[in-house]
Design an enzyme around this catalytic site. Structure first.
Site, PDB file in Angstrom:
ATOM      1  N   LYS A  53      11.295 -10.927  -3.388  1.00 34.86           N
ATOM      2  CA  LYS A  53       9.887 -11.337  -3.448  1.00 34.86           C
ATOM      3  C   LYS A  53       9.312 -11.004  -4.820  1.00 34.86           C
ATOM      4  CE  LYS A  53       9.261 -10.932   1.516  1.00 34.86           C
ATOM      5  NZ  LYS A  53       8.857 -10.144   2.670  1.00 34.86           N
ATOM      6  N   GLN A  97       5.891  -4.725   4.021  1.00 34.24           N
ATOM      7  CA  GLN A  97       7.236  -5.150   4.411  1.00 34.24           C
ATOM      8  C   GLN A  97       7.619  -4.534   5.760  1.00 34.24           C
ATOM      9  OE1 GLN A  97       9.237  -7.424   2.797  1.00 34.24           O
ATOM     10  NE2 GLN A  97      10.520  -7.249   4.596  1.00 34.24           N
ATOM     11  N   ASP A 120       1.070 -12.503   4.243  1.00 37.27           N
ATOM     12  CA  ASP A 120       2.103 -12.875   5.221  1.00 37.27           C
ATOM     13  C   ASP A 120       1.544 -13.693   6.384  1.00 37.27           C
ATOM     14  OD1 ASP A 120       4.712 -12.235   4.636  1.00 37.27           O
ATOM     15  OD2 ASP A 120       4.501 -10.135   5.200  1.00 37.27           O
TER      16      ASP A 120
END
Ligand code: NAP
Length: 283
Positions: A53, A97, A120
């Site tokens: 990422k 995460q 997200d």
């Protein structure tokens, strides 16, 4: 005739060019698109995801801020950091995460991210807005799936979509996105008797069950668009939820694993981040 392969890597590369040019346009206006990535613990898979990422951000001209914590980090430290990032106007997207160390309450921590900064798309406000058909930051993998289906040029509206899997991060949100695109949607799960009866009627079949090669060719309607979300390890190799060999002889379009949904997930994260920055900049 064998199915046409939907090349997620090629589509992802194409979209990344557009995202990079949006980030560059923001930079010209004095706004540096910024994604904050928070990771706790030393899960090897998470290490790889976070590295990818951050690398992708760099390639597209998006600034990334990385916050790494040991397994033993007190929850309050993460709470304080999220509160600080929420208030920082230089930070556009915030990502925690997953999975977090078991001790930590994932849902509580995710819920503390300002929904506008939820890169997200996991926040319940974004999930709720998606459900209501209102503007929302969409969850990345489901948003990528819709892009993959649209890339075939075949319509979604009016088609029968069957989603195998009802997780909060894939099955449910992709079902809602398909519904918002005017598909007729059937959602299947582990308690669905005779899965095949449903999948065989799918014009669009999304397999997100986490069981290697589970969907075989005899479960696919001839000419269907098959999207394989699965990422399963089989003797060190990656394989999807769909048995590619048999399904690709029946389907019209199919995504491979690897090279299908996977590359799109990070791309949609970057797309979400730039969209957040654009909104913050009044675009
Ligand atoms: P998950 O949370 O484990 O959910 C799996 C879903 O599949 C559940 O809803 C389960 O039903 C259902 N299921 C299990 N066995 C079934 C069966 N025999 N028939 C019908 N449904 C069945 O998994 P997930 O997070 O959604 O992930 C699914 C797969 O996608 C995994 O392989 C994961 O690694 C992969 N994935 C890939 C990406 C990517 O970027 N490519 C992103 C996320 C996930 P119940 O609800 O009844 O238990």
């Amino acid at each position: 005739m064998p199915a046409q392969i939907i090349d997620g890597k090629a589509l992802s590369d194409k979209l990344r060019v557009q995202i990079a040019s949006r980030a560059a346009a923001l930079k010209r206006r004095g706004k540096e698109t910024t994604l904050a990535v928070i990771m706790a613990g030393d899960n090897p898979a998470s290490e790889v995801y976070v590295r990818n990422k951050i690398k992708a951000c760099g390639e597209l001209g998006i600034r990334s801020l990385s916050y790494r914590f040991p397994e033993t980090v007190p929850e309050v430290e993460l709470i304080d950091l999220i509160a600080k990032l929420n208030l920082d106007p230089a930070v556009d997207g915030i990502l925690v995460q997953l999975p977090l160390p078991r001790r930590l309450d994932e849902q509580t921590l995710l819920s503390l991210i300002r929904p506008e900064k939820d890169a997200d798309g996991f926040h319940s406000v974004n999930a709720g807005n998606l459900f209501l058909g209102r503007p929302a930051v969409p969850a990345c993998t489901p948003a990528g799936i819709i892009e993959l289906i649209k890339s075939t040029g075949a319509p979604i509206e009016g088609r029968h979509a069957v989603v195998a899997g009802r997780s909060n991060i894939v099955g449910k949100p992709v079902s809602v996105l398909l519904l918002n695109e005017n598909a007729t949607v059937t959602i299947c799960h582990s308690k669905t008797p005779d899965l095949k009866e449903h999948t065989r009627r799918a014009d669009i079949l999304v397999a997100a069950i986490g069981r290697g090669r589970f969907i075989t060719g005899d479960m696919v309607k001839p000419g269907a668009t098959v999207i394989d979300v699965g990422m399963n390890r089989e003797g060190g190799k990656l394989c999807g939820d769909v048995d590619f060999e048999s399904a690709s002889r029946v389907a019209g379009y199919i995504t491979p694993v690897p090279g299908g949904v996977g590359p799109m997930t990070i791309t949609m994260l970057l797309s979400n981040t730039v969209a957040i920055a654009e909104r913050a900049d009044g675009i």
